[in-house]
Design a protein around this motif. Structure first.
Motif, short mmCIF file in Angstrom:
data_model
loop_
_atom_site.label_atom_id
_atom_site.label_comp_id
_atom_site.label_asym_id
_atom_site.label_seq_id
_atom_site.Cartn_x
_atom_site.Cartn_y
_atom_site.Cartn_z
N GLN A 511 0.83 -1.21 0.00
CA GLN A 511 0.00 0.00 0.00
C GLN A 511 0.86 1.25 0.00
N ALA A 512 1.88 1.30 0.87
CA ALA A 512 2.73 2.47 0.95
C ALA A 512 3.48 2.71 -0.36
N ALA A 513 4.01 1.63 -0.92
CA ALA A 513 4.75 1.78 -2.18
C ALA A 513 3.82 2.19 -3.31
N GLY A 514 2.62 1.62 -3.35
CA GLY A 514 1.68 1.97 -4.41
C GLY A 514 1.24 3.41 -4.34
N SER A 515 0.90 3.90 -3.13
CA SER A 515 0.46 5.30 -3.02
C SER A 515 1.60 6.25 -3.32
N GLY A 516 2.81 5.91 -2.88
CA GLY A 516 3.96 6.76 -3.18
C GLY A 516 4.27 6.81 -4.65
N LEU A 517 4.24 5.65 -5.31
CA LEU A 517 4.51 5.61 -6.76
C LEU A 517 3.44 6.39 -7.53
N LEU A 518 2.18 6.24 -7.11
CA LEU A 518 1.10 6.99 -7.76
C LEU A 518 1.34 8.49 -7.66
N ALA A 519 1.71 8.95 -6.47
CA ALA A 519 1.94 10.38 -6.27
C ALA A 519 3.10 10.87 -7.12
N VAL A 520 4.19 10.12 -7.16
CA VAL A 520 5.36 10.54 -7.94
C VAL A 520 5.02 10.60 -9.42
N LEU A 521 4.31 9.59 -9.92
CA LEU A 521 3.97 9.57 -11.35
C LEU A 521 3.05 10.72 -11.72
N VAL A 522 2.01 10.94 -10.91
CA VAL A 522 1.05 12.01 -11.24
C VAL A 522 1.72 13.37 -11.13
N LEU A 523 2.45 13.60 -10.05
CA LEU A 523 3.10 14.90 -9.88
C LEU A 523 4.11 15.15 -10.99
N GLY A 524 4.90 14.13 -11.32
CA GLY A 524 5.88 14.30 -12.39
C GLY A 524 5.22 14.58 -13.72
N ALA A 525 4.14 13.84 -14.02
CA ALA A 525 3.47 14.03 -15.31
C ALA A 525 2.84 15.41 -15.41
N VAL A 526 2.16 15.85 -14.34
CA VAL A 526 1.50 17.16 -14.37
C VAL A 526 2.53 18.28 -14.46
N THR A 527 3.59 18.18 -13.66
CA THR A 527 4.62 19.21 -13.69
C THR A 527 5.26 19.31 -15.06
N SER A 528 5.62 18.15 -15.62
CA SER A 528 6.25 18.15 -16.95
C SER A 528 5.31 18.72 -18.01
N TRP A 529 4.05 18.34 -17.95
CA TRP A 529 3.08 18.82 -18.95
C TRP A 529 2.89 20.33 -18.84
N ARG A 530 2.79 20.83 -17.61
CA ARG A 530 2.59 22.26 -17.44
C ARG A 530 3.83 23.07 -17.83
N LEU A 531 5.00 22.51 -17.58
CA LEU A 531 6.22 23.22 -17.96
C LEU A 531 6.41 23.30 -19.47
N ARG A 532 5.91 22.32 -20.19
CA ARG A 532 6.10 22.30 -21.65
C ARG A 532 5.08 23.13 -22.38
N ARG A 533 4.07 23.63 -21.70
CA ARG A 533 3.01 24.35 -22.39
C ARG A 533 3.53 25.67 -22.91
N PRO A 534 3.20 26.04 -24.14
CA PRO A 534 3.73 27.30 -24.69
C PRO A 534 3.12 28.54 -24.05
N ALA A 535 1.87 28.47 -23.62
CA ALA A 535 1.21 29.63 -23.02
C ALA A 535 1.40 29.59 -21.52
N ALA A 536 1.42 30.78 -20.93
CA ALA A 536 1.64 30.86 -19.49
C ALA A 536 0.39 30.49 -18.71
N ARG A 537 -0.74 30.60 -19.34
CA ARG A 537 -1.99 30.35 -18.63
C ARG A 537 -2.80 29.31 -19.38
N ALA A 538 -3.54 28.52 -18.63
CA ALA A 538 -4.38 27.50 -19.24
C ALA A 538 -5.47 28.15 -20.08
#
Length: 657
Positions: A511-538
């Protein structure tokens, strides 16, 4: 009450010292502006020392109040966590406020503003802050409903003044009113609980006695406390007031929405968890409302483009885990979430205040590069955001897993979804402050104008953060990180024993490993996606507008509650004016008419009858005086006449018989 014991003095000082200091500042007013910051910092430091001593000594104190009911304060394991967390956050906020140069004036030149166009915190601000801290200390240590009610009321009144601190701006006053009225509406549940406790015969209105109430009073008491706690903790459907509370100063947001007012509802449910469990349905309702709030407000946070609004929505979402823990009996996990959330959220709100003062905006687009330009604040914000996102081995990851360890499958799934959303909004915030700023005159800078909330200014790069603003940030960041030590078996065993729940469930390795991995994957994916966006605002898509406006909860409350109540009030007012008022005036105007009619027709006849009666009485009196001659032989004759008449009566009666 007997002689004052050392423990009694310690508890009364814990509550009374900030209360006395705050009251003195408010009484002195502007004359104490120069000394106010120093007084507040000194009182906060003293309260921190007193809280630590109380956590070690575990004192109790009582004072007479009403017949059969006393004011009661005590520090057990849960209260020790509460008072230490409160004192630490309050000390950080007091130091930050004393060191802050002030938030930028939106209009400049207003009363109370310094020549450089910023607001200064004076005696009024620090007085309210100290009174609020005193009220929260009393609420955390209260052992009975009377003490809790008084502290609850004082806390709500002080919070109104703090949220409306920028009273020169109309929106601040309206927002404070919305926050106050919403929470006060929910607070009616606590009055219902107190009434039920009285009717059910709970000795001294003691909180520990609520679990022994019999039906139907147990349902009223537990349900009333649940409603009061949900309102104070901004859980659904009361969540919208938290958005309005963001119009207060950033240090106020850091205090109210980390370890105090908003957290007080969740803390209360942990305190009365035995009563919830004994009644049944309130525990189930708390668990599901907490889980639903964590998911819904998590989605709302992901859609925000204002940093303080993002943090506000995440506050309600994170406290949903505390409410969920109270519903399933996970007191040790709920207390861990309470402490972890306090450290993380106070840190993030204070950093938001640093950037608001330094950059003049809290808009995510306008904060591009803020972490790069201010490395101390940026590093601390990053630590807090990673903890908020549930990244292992940081504090919130541990606390959420402790809460979910004892949750049924459906609630566990909802909790995992809320954890994933937490990683998402943490990624949104991190990407915003670490994004490289647009070229001068580009999108990011242009986006600031017109999007900055009232009172935030409109210029970028107004000034550098003051050293006093940065002083408490590393300590809070360290707490956000180090509270992850609760995952260690020995530390967790000590923690659960401290809270009176030894052997509390712990998450398994999977359970601990699964929740931690889920958090890392989601946070990494969202951060990377938002950083690559050409516009500053959604892009302002329609599907984003609804959660960005907090699902229209405030509007729904107006439609479902405020509008019908006001319509009912207007109807009753019309009934009062057109029926009751006219009836009263009609009755009043009819009295002279009836009086005149009586005077014309009835009164003369009554007067004549009375005059005739008086004349007859006078005539009888005149005749009765005639025999009073004063001559003895006449009196004898009269007596003989009377006796003869009596004898005649006897003779006649005898003849008839």
């Amino acid at each position: 009450m007997g002689a004052l014991q050392p423990g009694d003095a310690l508890l009364w000082m814990l509550v009374g010292l900030p209360a006395a200091a705050g009251a003195a500042l408010l009484v002195c007013g502007r004359r104490a502006d120069r000394a106010a910051a120093a007084v507040a910092v000194a009182a906060a430091a003293a309260q921190l020392v007193l809280a630590a001593a109380a956590a070690v000594q575990r004192p109790t104190a009582t004072a007479p109040a009403l017949p059969g009911i006393s004011f009661g304060l005590a520090v057990d394991g849960l209260a020790a966590v509460g008072v230490c967390t409160l004192a630490a956050v309050f000390a950080a906020v007091a130091v930050f406020s004393a060191g802050e140069r002030g938030e930028p004036e939106s209009g400049g030149g207003r009363s109370g503003a310094a020549p450089d166009g910023v607001r200064r915190y004076g005696a009024h601000y620090y007085g309210l802050l100290l009174l609020f801290a005193a009220a929260m200390s009393a609420a955390v240590t209260a052992t009975d409903l009377l003490t809790l009610l008084m502290a609850w009321e004082a806390m709500g009144a002080a919070s109104y003044g703090l949220i409306a601190f920028h009273r020169s701006e109309p929106r601040s006053g309206r927002s404070a009113a919305v926050s106050f009225i919403t929470t006060r509406t929910a607070d009616l549940g606590m009055y219902a609980a107190a009434g039920a406790a009285l009717a059910g015969g709970v000795p001294g209105l003691d909180l520990s006695g609520l679990a022994g109430l019999e039906a139907p009073w147990n349902h009223v008491a537990a349900g009333g406390l649940l409603v009061a706690a949900l309102g104070k903790s901004a859980q659904l459907p009361f969540s919208f007031w938290l958005s309005r509370a963001m119009d207060g100063p950033s240090p106020v947001s850091a205090l109210l929405h980390s370890a105090t007012m908003v957290a007080a509802g969740g803390y209360l449910l942990l305190r009365v968890q035995p009563a919830l469990a004994a009644t049944g349905w309130p525990a189930v309702a708390a668990a599901w409302v907490g889980a639903l709030t964590a998911v819904v407000l998590g989605a709302i946070a992901c859609a925000q483009r204002d940093l303080k609004q993002l943090l506000a929505a995440s506050t309600g979402a994170q406290l949903g885990f505390v409410v969920l823990a109270a519903g399933i009996g996970g007191v040790s996990g709920g207390a861990a979430q309470f402490a972890a959330h306090a450290a993380v959220k106070s840190l993030l709100f204070l950093v938001a205040g640093v950037w608001l003062a330094a950059l003049g905006t809290r808009d995510l687009a306008g904060l591009a590069g803020a972490a790069r330009r201010h490395p101390v604040a940026g590093g601390c914000f990053t630590a807090g955001a990673l903890a908020l996102g549930g990244v292992p081995p940081l504090s919130v990851w541990v606390a959420e897993d402790l809460v979910l360890a004892g949750a049924p499958a459906a609630l566990h799934t909802a909790g995992l979804a809320a954890s994933a959303l937490a990683a998402g909004y943490a990624g949104v915030a991190l990407a915003a402050v670490w994004r490289r700023p647009e070229p001068k005159g580009g999108g990011a800078q242009a986006a600031v104008g017109g999007a900055v909330p009232s009172g935030s200014g409109g210029a970028v790069g107004i000034r550098r953060p003051a050293p006093g603003e940065l002083l408490p940030l590393p300590a809070l960041a360290a707490a956000a990180v180090l509270l992850g030590a609760l995952a260690l078996p020995g530390v967790h065993a000590w923690w659960s024993a401290l809270l009176g729940h030894p052997g509390a469930p712990v998450p398994g390795l999977a359970q601990a490993a699964g929740s931690g991995l889920l958090a890392v994957l989601v946070l990494g994916a969202v951060t990377s996606w938002r950083l690559r966006r050409p516009a500053a605002r959604a892009a302002d898509r329609r599907w984003v507008r609804w959660p960005r406006s907090w699902l229209g909860l405030e509007r729904a409350a107006r439609v479902a509650v405020v509008t019908p109540v006001l319509a009912t009030a207007r109807g009753l007012a019309a009934f009062d004016d057109r029926v009751l008022d006219r009836a009263v005036y009609g009755a009043a105007s009819g009295v002279p008419r009836v009086s005149a009619a009586l005077a014309r027709r009835v009164e003369p006849a009554v007067e004549s009858a009375i005059a005739a009666l008086a004349a007859g009485a006078r005539a009888l009196g005149t005749r009765a005086r005639r025999p009073q001659t004063g001559q003895v032989h006449q009196y004898y004759a009269q007596a003989v006449t009377v006796l003869a008449a009596v004898a005649l009566v006897f003779v006649l009666v005898a003849a008839v018989v």
